[in-house]
Design a protein around this motif. Structure first.
Motif, PDB file in Angstrom:
ATOM      1  N   GLU A 164      -5.952 -14.445  32.483  1.00  0.00           N
ATOM      2  CA  GLU A 164      -5.558 -15.526  33.560  1.00  0.00           C
ATOM      3  C   GLU A 164      -6.410 -15.162  34.834  1.00  0.00           C
ATOM      4  OE1 GLU A 164      -1.234 -16.984  33.033  1.00  0.00           O
ATOM      5  OE2 GLU A 164      -1.075 -14.811  33.583  1.00  0.00           O
ATOM      6  N   SER A 165      -6.417 -15.818  35.707  1.00  0.00           N
ATOM      7  CA  SER A 165      -7.306 -15.357  36.993  1.00  0.00           C
ATOM      8  C   SER A 165      -6.875 -14.024  37.453  1.00  0.00           C
ATOM      9  CB  SER A 165      -6.909 -16.460  38.018  1.00  0.00           C
ATOM     10  OG  SER A 165      -5.539 -16.687  38.370  1.00  0.00           O
TER      11      SER A 165
ATOM     12  N   SER B  60     -14.041 -12.181  33.822  1.00  0.00           N
ATOM     13  CA  SER B  60     -15.295 -12.590  34.451  1.00  0.00           C
ATOM     14  C   SER B  60     -16.032 -11.279  35.031  1.00  0.00           C
ATOM     15  CB  SER B  60     -15.027 -13.873  35.299  1.00  0.00           C
ATOM     16  OG  SER B  60     -14.703 -14.940  34.826  1.00  0.00           O
TER      17      SER B  60
ATOM     18  N   GLU C  30     -16.161 -19.185  30.820  1.00  0.00           N
ATOM     19  CA  GLU C  30     -15.576 -20.545  30.679  1.00  0.00           C
ATOM     20  C   GLU C  30     -16.570 -21.693  30.886  1.00  0.00           C
ATOM     21  OE1 GLU C  30     -12.124 -20.739  31.583  1.00  0.00           O
ATOM     22  OE2 GLU C  30     -11.656 -18.948  32.649  1.00  0.00           O
TER      23      GLU C  30
ATOM     24  N   HIS D 154      -9.580 -18.919  29.713  1.00  0.00           N
ATOM     25  CA  HIS D 154      -8.126 -18.625  29.907  1.00  0.00           C
ATOM     26  C   HIS D 154      -7.415 -19.427  29.013  1.00  0.00           C
ATOM     27  CE1 HIS D 154      -9.101 -22.671  31.510  1.00  0.00           C
ATOM     28  NE2 HIS D 154      -7.750 -23.031  31.396  1.00  0.00           N
TER      29      HIS D 154
ATOM     30  N   ASP E 181      -2.604 -20.849  36.354  1.00  0.00           N
ATOM     31  CA  ASP E 181      -2.662 -20.145  35.038  1.00  0.00           C
ATOM     32  C   ASP E 181      -1.425 -20.594  34.157  1.00  0.00           C
ATOM     33  OD1 ASP E 181      -4.891 -18.440  35.642  1.00  0.00           O
ATOM     34  OD2 ASP E 181      -3.862 -17.346  37.073  1.00  0.00           O
TER      35      ASP E 181
END
Lengths: 323, 294, 349
Positions: free
Chosen positions: A43-44, A49, A181, A214, C194
């Motif tokens: 996830e973020s 990345s 992504e 993601h 998310d």
């Protein structure tokens, strides 16, 4: 020529620009074999990345501390400087991004950019470079390639731009392709096209690929192995089938179950992971997932779990992985 | 649904510092900007209390002690071409110079802000008309425009103020229009509209708080320009008239002494220079203090 | 044959009738519009009280424009909107009263909150506009914060940048609910979150719907999420309705080739049966110059001669399920799926 083409050993990346140091990556070990695709899933803020960008050393050196080693064909990328670093980028490893408009220069035609990239790394005539650019455009299936080479990035549609960026990334025949992504901003019908194209190019050209995403679905579609990241660590890694069908880390298990697949029965709710992703400036002492984990026990809050092998290729960093 | 708001929950909640509190805190940590602010405050205080601190009458000259160099006995910064005390005249000069520099910008901020925010928020043909009119003024360099307007209106403090105000309305309106246009299309303005609020209410509660900062900082940056222009007008004989002490005018009357007493002749210019630099430093500090995510 | 499936069984809460929005592209200062973007071009549908209507489609299909048209954030070129039978914007249903009934949650959780207002002030803004006293509005804001799972003591006095994306989207939901609306338009409301947070927000939306008897318009590009949330689904393509029907009927037996292709583009989630071919080639065409006839005929496997000349209307496939495709209408003269055109297709990735 045996052994992995890319080996990341105990990589840590800390951003020191802000008020507090942010530990974006905390000890990542990852190897990629020749012709293999690994999906980095997270996830973020999971560090996926950042890990990818570290391979090309894209972070501002003044505000970033990189520890550990990144070996590409036994050359340590972390120690590369100046000209050697420029030669390395694009020639051995190249990258495609989520937003092609940021990777392509708006004031040059796409063709000019590809030709320039080829001639920067190789001694070839303009005519020969043009021929190669044309072949690349045909390779990524851009219709009427001759005409599209003369187009500026903003004149292309989203999917076409993504193809042009792939062509640019392949212009110097790299052996490793990093994908950050690349299909996230695309429509569903276009996303499939690009995923299939990348899979085909990877197989035909024998590329090694790291694919950051993601979306588990995207990982399943392109990857041989999946590495799940959380709070800067790889919490589970293994062949796609093992990770999807027999996930062992509670985070992977939860992530798979939160997907809204299939219709809903009246009153049904999705299983959820409670809470929010951790603050990377203030990581807990033990397992970073422990505050959100339904299976957490005392040891989880004290010591960070080491990666435990579950089979030859499948491992998970959880104190209870082998239970 | 009726349960919501039936009783009021008013236990104390945790509050974060607001935007301006954060800006002030960040500004206070910038030594250069704070220093510039203190210097400007000092100049302003000197101007206000000029009658109480000057050692001599700034208007009273004496032919016998003309053009004394700085450091002369009884005249710390020397005397001017009519034998008037230089220090006293510089202190008094600050009154007019600061007034002429600051006032037009604030009047222009008021009118330019209204024009720009209106044009930016309403959009459409009203925007087109207002901004095209503004564009006409942009066709002239600001110095030329100020000289032309002052020349047409005649010399004098009031006319100088008017012409400078007119010069600064277009740039402020332009900046106000562009920041308002960018805010107008934000989702939170749309959300406010979707809740049924009137345009005026949206401007008051949602837009102004987001555009005030950038417009204000831009206007601050014009004060230095305004001071130099005002001095320039006086220098050309279009602003303040003799024997009033004003830095630009003093620069003019002392220019004949540039070879005999160069340091003396440069003093008014030095004051203009220092003040505008200080305003620029203050503006830069404010700008970076306001450059935060929120 | 135009049908209005929902209207016959359940009284429609919201009716959209032939909604059109064309954006002119200006050539110069006083020049005539050089082109027109046909963002929404004749969209008709009904929303029944208590249902969740999912709207899916790719970028440029007009789904977000439709949402903004419904909220009257932009004025339609033509077409009508009725709320409980009363035309919106007339004496029977003034705009301000309508906006109390229909609220919207935007995709970008950060951009949709004023950075200079505290969370509770943002939520309390709507009630204040409608004449609720300041202290009552703040009280309502705090109760709603509690209801969407954010402790008012911790969050009421904070600013948007101090919250995570999921928390901000909860605030946006609370803000939309502060006017006690009956319809919520969710425009890609969970798309930027998310996956783990998305599930939390989806569950919250389901709970709130049950608790307050809300009606949802759930706009998304994510077919899985739409399937999970919606009772009916409407598929848009280039400003037109391609197909509309009950969720399972549409997902299991789609009648429009575009819907079939869209569903065929969903990822497999199965490493042993990965996608091998893309159902559609190329990108969606530009809504500035949409294709003639059926707008999908340029990408359709079953395109026949009449598809490029005659535009298909919505035709009932079953009682509640209709599609705008000549193949769904036996009287159209389309040769059907068995026609040779399918064979012409070049599989392209």
């Amino acid at each position: 020529m045996s052994g992995p083409i890319l080996a990341i050993e105990n990589l840590s990346v800390t951003f020191t620009g802000g008020a507090k140091p942010v530990r974006a990556v905390n000890g990542v070990d990852l190897h990629v074999d020749r012709g293999e695709t690994v999906a980095l899933l997270g996830e973020s803020g999971s560090g996926k990345s950042v890990t990818l960008r570290s391979i090309l050393r894209l972070h501002d050196a003044k505000k970033t501390r990189i520890d550990g080693r990144i070996l590409v064909d036994d050359v340590d990328v972390v120690s590369l400087q100046g000209q050697a670093l420029s030669d390395f980028r694009g020639k051995h490893v190249s990258m495609i991004f989520q937003e092609p408009m940021l990777a392509l220069d708006p004031v040059y035609t796409v063709g000019q950019q590809i030709i320039e990239a080829i001639r920067r790394h190789e001694l070839v005539s303009a005519k020969e470079a043009h021929g190669r650019a044309l072949a690349l455009f045909e390779r990524v299936r851009i219709p009427s390639p001759e005409r599209r080479l003369e187009a500026y990035p903003h004149e292309m549609s989203g999917g076409m731009r993504q193809r042009a960026m792939i062509a640019l990334a392949l212009s110097c025949s790299p052996r490793i392709l990093l994908a950050d992504e690349p299909t996230t901003a695309l429509d569903a019908t276009v996303q499939v096209q690009i995923l299939l194209l990348l899979r085909e190019l990877q197989q035909d050209l024998g590329l090694s690929m790291i694919f950051v995403t993601h979306d588990i679905g995207v990982g399943v579609e392109v990857a041989d192995r999946i590495a799940v990241m959380y709070a800067g660590r790889i919490v589970e890694i293994g062949p796609v089938r093992d990770v999807i069908r027999a996930p062992r880390h509670p985070y992977t298990v939860a992530l798979l179950s939160t997907r809204a697949n299939g219709g809903r029965l009246t009153g049904r709710r999705l299983p959820v992971i409670s809470g929010n992703p951790p603050n990377l400036a203030e990581l807990p002492p033990g397992c970073a997932f422990a505050p959100r984990c339904s299976k957490a026990i005392d040891i989880c809050r004290v010591s960070a779990p080491q990666s435990q092998a579950l089979s030859a290729q499948h491992s998970a960093a959880c104190h209870r992985a082998t239970e | 649904m009726n349960a919501i708001g039936a009783t009021v929950v008013l236990e104390p909640v945790q509050r974060s510092p607001g935007y301006w509190a954060t800006v002030i805190r960040r500004f206070s940590r910038d030594p250069l900007a704070v220093g510039a602010g203190i210097v400007i405050l000092l100049f302003i205080l000197m101007a206000i209390f000029a009658p109480y601190i000057v050692p001599h009458d700034p208007y009273k000259g004496m032919a016998l002690r003309r053009l004394r160099p700085p450091g002369s006995e009884g005249y710390l910064l020397g005397t001017d071409e009519l034998g008037r005390d230089m220090l006293s005249r510089l202190i008094y000069g600050g009154r007019l110079s600061l007034f002429m520099g600051v006032t037009p910008v604030f009047i222009a901020l008021f009118f330019g802000g209204i024009i720009g925010v209106t044009a930016g928020f309403v959009g459409g043909w009203i925007n087109t008309i207002l901004m095209r009119i503004i564009d006409v003024f942009f066709a002239f360099p600001s110095v030329l425009l100020a000289i032309a307007l002052s020349g047409a209106l005649g010399a004098g403090i009031a006319n100088g103020l008017i012409s400078l105000t007119v010069v600064f309305i277009p740039p402020i309106a332009r900046v106000a229009e562009s920041v308002t246009t960018s805010v107008r299309t934000r989702d939170y303005v749309e959300a406010a509209r979707a809740s049924g609020a009137s345009g005026f209410r949206i401007v008051r509660t949602q837009v102004l708080s987001n555009v005030a900062g950038p417009i204000f900082v831009y206007s601050m940056s014009l004060i230095a320009v305004s001071m130099i222009l005002a001095s320039g007008l006086s220098f050309l004989g279009l602003g303040v008239k003799p024997p009033e002490p004003e830095w630009g005018l003093m620069l003019n009357t002392l220019r004949t002494a540039i070879y005999s007493q160069p340091v003396l002749a440069a003093l008014p210019g030095l004051m203009i220079f220092i003040t505008s630099i200080m305003f620029n430093l203050l503006t830069d500090g404010l700008r970076s203090a306001m450059d935060i995510k929120a | 044959m135009m049908t209005s499936p929902a209207a016959s069984t359940v009284p429609a809460l919201l009716e959209v009738d032939d909604l059109v929005k064309h954006f002119p592209i200006k050539a110069g200062l006083f020049g005539k519009p050089s082109a027109v973007v046909k963002a929404v071009d004749g969209v008709t549908f009904q929303v029944a009280a208590g249902e969740t209507l999912g709207i899916v489609g790719e970028s440029g299909c007009g789904k977000s424009t439709t949402a903004r048209l419904l909220m009257h954030l932009i004025t339609p070129t033509s077409g009508a909107l009725r709320y409980m039978g009363a035309p919106v914007g007339t004496m029977a249903m003034p705009l301000k009263a309508f906006r109390r009934q229909v609220q919207m949650v935007f995709q970008d959780s950060y951009a949709s909150l004023n950075p200079r207002l505290t969370i509770e002030d943002s939520i309390a803004f709507g009630p204040k506009v409608h004449g609720v006293s300041t202290s009552d509005s703040i009280g309502r804001a705090r109760r709603l914060l509690d209801r969407v799972g954010l402790d008012p003591i911790r969050f009421a006095g904070r600013y948007p940048h101090e919250l995570s994306g999921g928390q901000r989207q909860r605030v946006n939901i609370a803000r939309a609910l502060a006017l006690e609306p009956s319809v919520l338009i969710l425009d890609e409301a969970v798309s930027a979150l998310d996956k783990s947070v998305e599930a939390q927000v989806l569950n919250l939306l389901l709970d709130l719907k049950d608790e307050f008897g809300l009606t949802y318009l759930f706009i998304s590009h994510d077919l899985e999420v739409v399937r999970f949330m919606s009772s009916r689904v409407l598929v848009m393509y280039l400003g037109k309705v391609a197909e509309v029907g009950p969720t399972e009927s549409l997902y299991n037996s789609s009648a429009h080739p575009y819907t079939t292709a869209l569903l065929g583009s969903m990822l497999s989630m199965d490493p042993d049966h990965r996608r091998t071919a893309a159902p559609l080639a190329g990108d969606p065409p530009n809504p500035i110059n949409p294709p003639s006839g059926c707008r999908f005929h340029t990408r359709c496997d079953f395109s026949a001669a009449l598809c490029s000349t005659r535009e298909p209307g919505l035709t009932a496939v079953t009682a509640l399920h209709s599609a705008a495709c000549h193949m769904a209408d036996p009287a159209s003269g389309h040769p059907g799926k068995s026609s040779a055109t399918a064979a012409k297709r070049v599989v392209s990735t």
